[in-house]
Design a protein around this motif. Structure first.
Motif, PDB file in Angstrom:
ATOM      1  N   ILE A 133      10.115  -3.236  -4.895  1.00  0.00           N
ATOM      2  CA  ILE A 133       9.036  -3.481  -3.947  1.00  0.00           C
ATOM      3  C   ILE A 133       9.156  -4.873  -3.326  1.00  0.00           C
ATOM      4  N   GLU A 134       9.444  -5.850  -4.149  1.00  0.00           N
ATOM      5  CA  GLU A 134       9.507  -7.233  -3.669  1.00  0.00           C
ATOM      6  C   GLU A 134      10.596  -7.409  -2.609  1.00  0.00           C
ATOM      7  N   SER A 187       5.590   0.945  11.157  1.00  0.00           N
ATOM      8  CA  SER A 187       5.734  -0.067  10.108  1.00  0.00           C
ATOM      9  C   SER A 187       5.771   0.547   8.707  1.00  0.00           C
ATOM     10  N   THR A 188       5.705   1.862   8.628  1.00  0.00           N
ATOM     11  CA  THR A 188       5.658   2.561   7.334  1.00  0.00           C
ATOM     12  C   THR A 188       7.042   3.079   6.967  1.00  0.00           C
ATOM     13  N   ARG A 247       0.833  -1.204   0.000  1.00  0.00           N
ATOM     14  CA  ARG A 247       0.000   0.000   0.000  1.00  0.00           C
ATOM     15  C   ARG A 247       0.870   1.257   0.000  1.00  0.00           C
ATOM     16  N   PHE A 248       0.547   2.176  -0.912  1.00  0.00           N
ATOM     17  CA  PHE A 248       1.304   3.412  -1.087  1.00  0.00           C
ATOM     18  C   PHE A 248       0.422   4.633  -0.829  1.00  0.00           C
ATOM     19  N   PHE A 249       1.039   5.662  -0.285  1.00  0.00           N
ATOM     20  CA  PHE A 249       0.436   6.987  -0.166  1.00  0.00           C
ATOM     21  C   PHE A 249       1.474   7.964  -0.696  1.00  0.00           C
ATOM     22  N   VAL A 250       1.052   8.844  -1.623  1.00  0.00           N
ATOM     23  CA  VAL A 250       1.975   9.795  -2.235  1.00  0.00           C
ATOM     24  C   VAL A 250       1.412  11.195  -2.101  1.00  0.00           C
ATOM     25  N   TYR A 277      -0.230   2.261   5.568  1.00  0.00           N
ATOM     26  CA  TYR A 277       0.561   2.212   4.335  1.00  0.00           C
ATOM     27  C   TYR A 277       1.902   1.529   4.581  1.00  0.00           C
ATOM     28  N   ASP A 278       2.335   0.785   3.575  1.00  0.00           N
ATOM     29  CA  ASP A 278       3.683   0.222   3.615  1.00  0.00           C
ATOM     30  C   ASP A 278       4.705   1.297   3.258  1.00  0.00           C
ATOM     31  N   TYR A 279       4.320   2.180   2.331  1.00  0.00           N
ATOM     32  CA  TYR A 279       5.213   3.240   1.870  1.00  0.00           C
ATOM     33  C   TYR A 279       4.461   4.571   1.810  1.00  0.00           C
TER      34      TYR A 279
END
Length: 184
Positions: free
Chosen positions: A172-173, A149-150, A110-113, A131-133
């Motif tokens: 990402i992987e 955790s982000t 999950r991304f937030f930009v 979000y992960d990122y």
């Protein structure tokens, strides 16, 4: 969908992926066309086809260089022609998206930009743990840190006249960030 080919001792293995494993992350281009072109050449050389731009491309005419990429674009405070930027990106690739802030999922992450000039939504996204990122720009300073955790990433600026011209590639992987600095 993307097909990755691997050569394993002469045996060619094809692996189909719904998304790209590597994404390019750039920000704060500020109409510096030569730096953008150089960064995009490096990204294309790594078979990166998804690009996250954290804002301040500034002039919508610069969008033409992003042809061939799926682009997730967060408008910056210098993007006075935001409608034209959004339209240009959509015309070049219907999968591209542009807004003041974006949420999306790539490769199960999950991304937030956001550009980063508005602290409240940035802080809310970081503190939410949703979000992960979280990717941002605006400060022109490279940043890579964990907030809970982000992972918060700022690729720095391609168009800064004082600091290094920088961008990044995220695998990402592997959760591996590779920063790049372009020299004169």
């Amino acid at each position: 969908m993307r097909i990755n080919r691997y050569n394993c001792g002469g045996l060619i293995i094809e692996r189909t992926r719904e998304t790209d494993v590597k994404i390019g992350i750039i920000s704060d281009t500020h109409n510096k066309e030569s730096w953008l072109i150089r960064a995009l050449e490096i990204l294309r050389g790594q078979d990166v086809s998804t690009l996250v731009h954290c804002g301040d491309l500034t002039d919508f005419a610069m969008c033409r260089h992003l042809r061939g990429f799926r682009v997730f674009y967060a408008f910056g405070n210098g993007d006075i022609a935001s409608g034209a930027i959004a339209l240009s990106l959509q015309q070049m690739n219907p999968e591209s998206r542009a807004d003041r802030a974006l949420e999306f999922t790539l490769d199960g992450k999950r991304f937030f930009v956001i550009h980063g000039n508005f602290a409240e939504p940035l802080n809310r996204a970081l503190e939410s743990g949703n979000y992960d990122y979280v990717l941002r720009g605006h400060s022109h300073l490279f940043e890579d840190k964990r907030v809970g955790s982000t992972r918060l990433i700022n690729p720095g600026a391609l168009g800064d006249w004082l600091k290094p011209h920088s961008f990044a590639v995220l695998d990402i992987e592997a959760d591996l960030l590779s920063p790049y600095e372009l020299k004169e």
